[in-house]
Design a protein around this motif. Structure first.
Motif, PDB file in Angstrom:
ATOM      1  N   PRO A  49       0.830  -1.209   0.000  1.00 39.51           N
ATOM      2  CA  PRO A  49       0.000   0.000   0.000  1.00 39.51           C
ATOM      3  C   PRO A  49       0.868   1.265   0.000  1.00 39.51           C
ATOM      4  O   PRO A  49       1.977   1.277   0.527  1.00 39.51           O
ATOM      5  CB  PRO A  49      -0.801  -0.108   1.305  1.00 39.51           C
ATOM      6  N   ALA A  50       0.365   2.311  -0.598  1.00 41.17           N
ATOM      7  CA  ALA A  50       1.088   3.589  -0.646  1.00 41.17           C
ATOM      8  C   ALA A  50       1.038   4.247   0.730  1.00 41.17           C
ATOM      9  O   ALA A  50       0.049   4.127   1.457  1.00 41.17           O
ATOM     10  CB  ALA A  50       0.452   4.500  -1.681  1.00 41.17           C
ATOM     11  N   PRO A  51       2.115   4.956   1.129  1.00 42.29           N
ATOM     12  CA  PRO A  51       2.080   5.645   2.425  1.00 42.29           C
ATOM     13  C   PRO A  51       1.070   6.791   2.405  1.00 42.29           C
ATOM     14  O   PRO A  51       0.744   7.344   1.355  1.00 42.29           O
ATOM     15  CB  PRO A  51       3.509   6.172   2.592  1.00 42.29           C
ATOM     16  N   SER A  52       0.585   7.133   3.580  1.00 46.13           N
ATOM     17  CA  SER A  52      -0.437   8.179   3.666  1.00 46.13           C
ATOM     18  C   SER A  52       0.158   9.547   3.347  1.00 46.13           C
ATOM     19  O   SER A  52       1.367   9.753   3.383  1.00 46.13           O
ATOM     20  CB  SER A  52      -1.064   8.179   5.056  1.00 46.13           C
ATOM     21  N   TRP A  53      -0.706  10.517   3.054  1.00 48.22           N
ATOM     22  CA  TRP A  53      -0.274  11.851   2.633  1.00 48.22           C
ATOM     23  C   TRP A  53       0.495  12.568   3.734  1.00 48.22           C
ATOM     24  O   TRP A  53       1.442  13.293   3.466  1.00 48.22           O
ATOM     25  CB  TRP A  53      -1.468  12.686   2.173  1.00 48.22           C
ATOM     26  N   TRP A  54       0.121  12.361   5.004  1.00 42.64           N
ATOM     27  CA  TRP A  54       0.809  13.081   6.076  1.00 42.64           C
ATOM     28  C   TRP A  54       2.217  12.527   6.308  1.00 42.64           C
ATOM     29  O   TRP A  54       3.119  13.264   6.702  1.00 42.64           O
ATOM     30  CB  TRP A  54      -0.030  13.088   7.351  1.00 42.64           C
TER      31      TRP A  54
END
Length: 90
Positions: free
Chosen positions: A15-20
């Motif tokens: 999964p891609a890391p979150s925006w923060w």
């Protein structure tokens, strides 16, 4: 069919890391660059204005190396004059 299996396998599709997390990483990198350049500028400014280097060889013995120890004298304006060989550690 093999491509479909690889696309569905979670080991090969993380999964891609979150925006923060991305924002914190970029902010951290920017702060590190700013810290590097600000410390570098302050160290160069302090090093240039504190020490005055004297001549190592006298005019009458200019081909003979100086055999004297390192002599540092404190000038009236707070700078340090170094005479003799260049010290290795400060």
């Amino acid at each position: 069919s093999e491509h479909r299996q690889l696309a569905q396998d979670p080991r090969f599709n993380p999964p891609a890391p979150s925006w923060w997390k991305r924002t914190l990483l970029i902010l951290f990198i920017v702060v590190m660059f700013w810290l590097y350049f600000s410390l570098r500028a302050s160290m160069q400014k302090g090093a240039q204005s504190q020490v005055v280097h004297a001549q190592r060889y006298s005019k009458q013995y200019k081909y003979r190396p100086a055999a004297s120890p390192v002599i540092s004298e404190k000038l009236k304006d707070g700078r340090t004059r170094i005479r003799g060989a260049v010290p290795h550690a400060q």
